[in-house]
Design a protein around this motif. Sequence first.
Motif, PDB file in Angstrom:
ATOM      1  N   ALA A  62      -2.647  22.915   7.778  1.00 13.83           N
ATOM      2  CA  ALA A  62      -2.541  21.540   7.269  1.00 13.83           C
ATOM      3  C   ALA A  62      -2.540  20.561   8.438  1.00 13.83           C
ATOM      4  CB  ALA A  62      -1.281  21.371   6.427  1.00 13.83           C
ATOM      5  N   GLU A  63      -2.997  19.345   8.164  1.00 17.32           N
ATOM      6  CA  GLU A  63      -3.126  18.361   9.226  1.00 17.32           C
ATOM      7  C   GLU A  63      -3.026  16.954   8.652  1.00 17.32           C
ATOM      8  OE1 GLU A  63      -6.303  17.319  12.841  1.00 17.32           O
ATOM      9  OE2 GLU A  63      -6.973  18.353  11.021  1.00 17.32           O
ATOM     10  N   ASN A  64      -2.367  16.077   9.375  1.00 12.61           N
ATOM     11  CA  ASN A  64      -2.349  14.654   9.078  1.00 12.61           C
ATOM     12  C   ASN A  64      -3.209  13.924  10.099  1.00 12.61           C
ATOM     13  OD1 ASN A  64      -0.960  13.308   6.873  1.00 12.61           O
ATOM     14  ND2 ASN A  64       0.852  14.459   7.517  1.00 12.61           N
ATOM     15  N   ARG A  65      -4.065  13.048   9.607  1.00 17.11           N
ATOM     16  CA  ARG A  65      -4.899  12.230  10.487  1.00 17.11           C
ATOM     17  C   ARG A  65      -4.693  10.759  10.130  1.00 17.11           C
ATOM     18  NH1 ARG A  65     -10.736  15.414   9.950  1.00 17.11           N
ATOM     19  NH2 ARG A  65     -10.001  17.471  10.659  1.00 17.11           N
ATOM     20  N   VAL A  66      -4.459   9.957  11.133  1.00 17.52           N
ATOM     21  CA  VAL A  66      -4.294   8.518  10.928  1.00 17.52           C
ATOM     22  C   VAL A  66      -5.190   7.793  11.932  1.00 17.52           C
ATOM     23  CG1 VAL A  66      -2.704   6.566  10.931  1.00 17.52           C
ATOM     24  CG2 VAL A  66      -1.915   8.814  10.139  1.00 17.52           C
ATOM     25  N   ARG A  67      -6.010   6.891  11.433  1.00 14.34           N
ATOM     26  CA  ARG A  67      -6.867   6.076  12.295  1.00 14.34           C
ATOM     27  C   ARG A  67      -6.595   4.613  11.995  1.00 14.34           C
ATOM     28  NH1 ARG A  67     -11.275   7.850  10.773  1.00 14.34           N
ATOM     29  NH2 ARG A  67     -12.193   6.111   9.599  1.00 14.34           N
ATOM     30  N   ASP A  68      -6.342   3.846  13.039  1.00 14.45           N
ATOM     31  CA  ASP A  68      -5.933   2.445  12.891  1.00 14.45           C
ATOM     32  C   ASP A  68      -6.815   1.585  13.788  1.00 14.45           C
ATOM     33  OD1 ASP A  68      -4.445   0.358  11.958  1.00 14.45           O
ATOM     34  OD2 ASP A  68      -2.780   0.644  13.339  1.00 14.45           O
ATOM     35  N   VAL A  69      -7.522   0.602  13.190  1.00 15.36           N
ATOM     36  CA  VAL A  69      -8.371  -0.316  13.938  1.00 15.36           C
ATOM     37  C   VAL A  69      -7.959  -1.732  13.574  1.00 15.36           C
ATOM     38  CG1 VAL A  69     -10.728  -1.098  14.379  1.00 15.36           C
ATOM     39  CG2 VAL A  69     -10.281   1.320  13.955  1.00 15.36           C
ATOM     40  N   ARG A 110      -7.411  -2.173   9.588  1.00 19.28           N
ATOM     41  CA  ARG A 110      -7.872  -1.139   8.661  1.00 19.28           C
ATOM     42  C   ARG A 110      -7.261   0.188   9.091  1.00 19.28           C
ATOM     43  NH1 ARG A 110     -12.357   2.535   7.753  1.00 19.28           N
ATOM     44  NH2 ARG A 110     -12.939   2.562   5.524  1.00 19.28           N
ATOM     45  N   GLN A 111      -6.489   0.768   8.205  1.00 22.55           N
ATOM     46  CA  GLN A 111      -5.839   2.041   8.499  1.00 22.55           C
ATOM     47  C   GLN A 111      -6.278   3.084   7.475  1.00 22.55           C
ATOM     48  OE1 GLN A 111      -1.420   3.258   7.928  1.00 22.55           O
ATOM     49  NE2 GLN A 111      -1.559   2.607  10.069  1.00 22.55           N
ATOM     50  N   VAL A 112      -6.684   4.228   7.984  1.00 26.21           N
ATOM     51  CA  VAL A 112      -7.093   5.344   7.140  1.00 26.21           C
ATOM     52  C   VAL A 112      -6.116   6.494   7.361  1.00 26.21           C
ATOM     53  CG1 VAL A 112      -8.938   6.959   6.544  1.00 26.21           C
ATOM     54  CG2 VAL A 112      -9.504   4.642   7.309  1.00 26.21           C
ATOM     55  N   GLN A 113      -5.516   6.976   6.283  1.00 30.70           N
ATOM     56  CA  GLN A 113      -4.564   8.078   6.341  1.00 30.70           C
ATOM     57  C   GLN A 113      -5.136   9.261   5.560  1.00 30.70           C
ATOM     58  OE1 GLN A 113      -0.991   6.525   4.606  1.00 30.70           O
ATOM     59  NE2 GLN A 113      -0.811   4.844   6.067  1.00 30.70           N
ATOM     60  N   ASN A 114      -5.334  10.380   6.246  1.00 26.77           N
ATOM     61  CA  ASN A 114      -5.876  11.579   5.620  1.00 26.77           C
ATOM     62  C   ASN A 114      -4.882  12.727   5.735  1.00 26.77           C
ATOM     63  OD1 ASN A 114      -8.379  10.358   5.025  1.00 26.77           O
ATOM     64  ND2 ASN A 114      -9.153  10.813   7.068  1.00 26.77           N
ATOM     65  N   TYR A 115      -4.717  13.434   4.632  1.00 28.33           N
ATOM     66  CA  TYR A 115      -3.935  14.669   4.665  1.00 28.33           C
ATOM     67  C   TYR A 115      -4.834  15.802   4.207  1.00 28.33           C
ATOM     68  CZ  TYR A 115      -0.452  18.247   3.841  1.00 28.33           C
ATOM     69  OH  TYR A 115       0.254  19.425   3.861  1.00 28.33           O
ATOM     70  N   ILE A 116      -4.944  16.836   5.018  1.00 23.71           N
ATOM     71  CA  ILE A 116      -5.858  17.946   4.761  1.00 23.71           C
ATOM     72  C   ILE A 116      -5.066  19.246   4.773  1.00 23.71           C
ATOM     73  CG2 ILE A 116      -7.943  19.136   5.545  1.00 23.71           C
ATOM     74  CD1 ILE A 116      -8.605  16.517   7.091  1.00 23.71           C
ATOM     75  N   THR A 140      -6.905   4.434   2.229  1.00 27.63           N
ATOM     76  CA  THR A 140      -7.406   3.411   3.151  1.00 27.63           C
ATOM     77  C   THR A 140      -6.781   2.072   2.792  1.00 27.63           C
ATOM     78  OG1 THR A 140      -9.519   4.569   3.398  1.00 27.63           O
ATOM     79  CG2 THR A 140      -9.447   2.252   4.058  1.00 27.63           C
ATOM     80  N   ILE A 141      -6.184   1.421   3.779  1.00 26.73           N
ATOM     81  CA  ILE A 141      -5.543   0.120   3.585  1.00 26.73           C
ATOM     82  C   ILE A 141      -6.226  -0.884   4.509  1.00 26.73           C
ATOM     83  CG2 ILE A 141      -3.374  -1.170   3.663  1.00 26.73           C
ATOM     84  CD1 ILE A 141      -1.938   1.572   3.451  1.00 26.73           C
ATOM     85  N   PHE A 170       1.338 -21.409   6.564  1.00 28.63           N
ATOM     86  CA  PHE A 170       0.755 -21.087   5.271  1.00 28.63           C
ATOM     87  C   PHE A 170      -0.196 -19.919   5.483  1.00 28.63           C
ATOM     88  CE2 PHE A 170      -2.238 -21.378   1.748  1.00 28.63           C
ATOM     89  CZ  PHE A 170      -1.358 -21.475   0.668  1.00 28.63           C
ATOM     90  N   LYS A 171       0.143 -18.776   4.881  1.00 33.62           N
ATOM     91  CA  LYS A 171      -0.638 -17.559   5.082  1.00 33.62           C
ATOM     92  C   LYS A 171      -1.412 -17.201   3.825  1.00 33.62           C
ATOM     93  CE  LYS A 171       2.789 -15.536   8.216  1.00 33.62           C
ATOM     94  NZ  LYS A 171       3.645 -14.337   8.481  1.00 33.62           N
ATOM     95  N   GLN A 172      -2.626 -16.757   4.051  1.00 41.20           N
ATOM     96  CA  GLN A 172      -3.439 -16.182   2.988  1.00 41.20           C
ATOM     97  C   GLN A 172      -3.695 -14.724   3.365  1.00 41.20           C
ATOM     98  OE1 GLN A 172      -7.160 -15.555   3.265  1.00 41.20           O
ATOM     99  NE2 GLN A 172      -7.157 -14.620   1.233  1.00 41.20           N
ATOM    100  N   ILE A 173      -3.273 -13.809   2.484  1.00 39.70           N
ATOM    101  CA  ILE A 173      -3.340 -12.380   2.779  1.00 39.70           C
ATOM    102  C   ILE A 173      -4.208 -11.694   1.726  1.00 39.70           C
ATOM    103  CG2 ILE A 173      -2.027 -10.259   3.156  1.00 39.70           C
ATOM    104  CD1 ILE A 173       0.417 -11.993   3.758  1.00 39.70           C
ATOM    105  N   TYR A 174      -5.280 -11.089   2.186  1.00 36.90           N
ATOM    106  CA  TYR A 174      -6.155 -10.325   1.299  1.00 36.90           C
ATOM    107  C   TYR A 174      -6.057  -8.852   1.689  1.00 36.90           C
ATOM    108  CZ  TYR A 174     -10.353  -8.326  -0.770  1.00 36.90           C
ATOM    109  OH  TYR A 174     -11.217  -7.528  -1.469  1.00 36.90           O
ATOM    110  N   SER A 175      -5.796  -7.987   0.703  1.00 39.29           N
ATOM    111  CA  SER A 175      -5.612  -6.566   0.985  1.00 39.29           C
ATOM    112  C   SER A 175      -6.413  -5.722   0.009  1.00 39.29           C
ATOM    113  CB  SER A 175      -4.124  -6.183   0.884  1.00 39.29           C
ATOM    114  OG  SER A 175      -3.313  -6.993   1.691  1.00 39.29           O
ATOM    115  N   GLU A 176      -6.828  -4.561   0.487  1.00 37.99           N
ATOM    116  CA  GLU A 176      -7.482  -3.553  -0.340  1.00 37.99           C
ATOM    117  C   GLU A 176      -6.777  -2.217  -0.120  1.00 37.99           C
ATOM    118  OE1 GLU A 176     -11.567  -3.283   0.652  1.00 37.99           O
ATOM    119  OE2 GLU A 176     -12.050  -5.351   0.074  1.00 37.99           O
ATOM    120  N   VAL A 177      -6.514  -1.506  -1.218  1.00 41.37           N
ATOM    121  CA  VAL A 177      -5.938  -0.171  -1.155  1.00 41.37           C
ATOM    122  C   VAL A 177      -6.867   0.773  -1.896  1.00 41.37           C
ATOM    123  CG1 VAL A 177      -3.961   1.286  -1.713  1.00 41.37           C
ATOM    124  CG2 VAL A 177      -3.583  -1.092  -1.052  1.00 41.37           C
ATOM    125  N   SER A 178      -7.345   1.819  -1.205  1.00 42.83           N
ATOM    126  CA  SER A 178      -8.277   2.777  -1.806  1.00 42.83           C
ATOM    127  C   SER A 178      -7.733   4.184  -1.659  1.00 42.83           C
ATOM    128  CB  SER A 178      -9.650   2.699  -1.121  1.00 42.83           C
ATOM    129  OG  SER A 178     -10.150   1.379  -1.133  1.00 42.83           O
TER     130      SER A 178
END
Length: 462
Positions: A62-69, A110-116, A140-141, A170-178
């Motif tokens: 098993a492995e956890n992978r996290v990529r953050d850009v 953009r952060q991608v979290q994978n569990y394999i 993916t967030i 004044f903040k405008q925050i747009y987010s996507e969760v996949s």
Amino acid sequence: TNDINFYLTAQYFSRNRRYGVIANFLFNRLRNNENGGIKYDTMFTGNVETNRQVYTVNLNNAENRVRDVGFYMKHYFDLTSHNGSLKDTDSKSRKSFDLGRIAYSFLYNRQVQNYIDYQPNSGFYRAIYLDSLETYDSVTITKFVNDFSWTNPSFRPDKQPRVLQLEAHFKQIYSEVSYHDTKRYFNQYVPVAEISFHPYSSLFLNAYGDYVFGDYNQGDLSMKVSLTQTLGSTKHNVGSISLTGFSCFQQPGWFYEHYLGNNFNWDTTWKKQDIISGGFSYTFKSVDAGITISRISHFVYLDTAVRPRQYNPQFGFIFAHLNGEVNIWRIKMKGQFAYQTIQGTTVLRLPAFLGTLAIYFTQQLFHGAATFQPGLGFFYNTQYYGNSYMPAIRSFYLQDMTQTGNYPYMDVFINLKIQRARIFVTYTHFNASLMSRTYFMVPDYPMQDVSFKFGVSWIFHD
């Protein structure tokens, strides 16, 4: 573990520094092999097998992978020009009116979290929902943040603190969760206000508040206030006291309401969590002591079945700390100690006492060209039912089987500074072979045995 970190910064300021821009770019990648902890704790506690490499573990593939850009950029512009000498500025400071500073910042992340796991049917998981041959959970967030702000300067032109400082955002925050075949979008607006009042040098008052409009976090609110009073003048005093207050009314994280993976899934709703706390602290030279009392309600956590739950009744949390240094000749003792207690529930578990202590000797060498510091380091916390770790969702959850703690960790170290170079040598956990093998911070995950570490930090000329 394979960890890569890259960070790049850039900045530009106009000649009179009325305009400026700063920017940074980051890239992080983490690959961490997961073993799920050792299967039989008695193999370790009884030292049945001295070779740690042959212990039977819960996960073998098993492995956890996290990529953050991410990318961040901030522009600012002073609405009032501050040209002229300091003498001229002093003569005009009482007559002129500073229009303050406007700023705009942009954040992309953009952060991608994978569990394999290539063996999901190993028996470690309670359920399999999607694929019994291979687990590949991906989340993916993506986040975009636009922040417009205005503030007046913290200091007057004569370099004295400003009596009243105002700041508004004044903040405008747009987010996507996949995750898997699901994708959610969020668009939120957050007004923020902060005020600081500094009527004289020994008194400082600060207040902060924000509110969220839109989508999942609609109605979230947080407020903070602090008051600091110096007991005497700035140069001659017997320390300072601080009073703090905090209140928040916030929706639990999206993860606690919605998740779909090969081994875990839930889709529910919770009430907003409510936290109110007040604190008092006293600081004098190198000594800092204080206490914070909090009231928490609608607390969300992961239960013993690794599923989110909400505890609606109120309960209390008391945290007291003492940090300080003691110097005796060339010997320094530096410690940080804390006491904490939970009143009214067991859904939040913490050690009652924890502390760190460093004792070291400082000797100048070669007429001050080098500094030599040998010393000892200690860490300890009392026994409690520490949370277990579930690698498939990278989260901790309650457990009632194993107590951790009540074990001192001891290190011996040598620090050597030669001009801009710093060298350290550490013999960590040297007491491992002298005491019982009960050194767990997290159930099923023994801490490292005795080890030898060294390193060099060299600062070159700028």
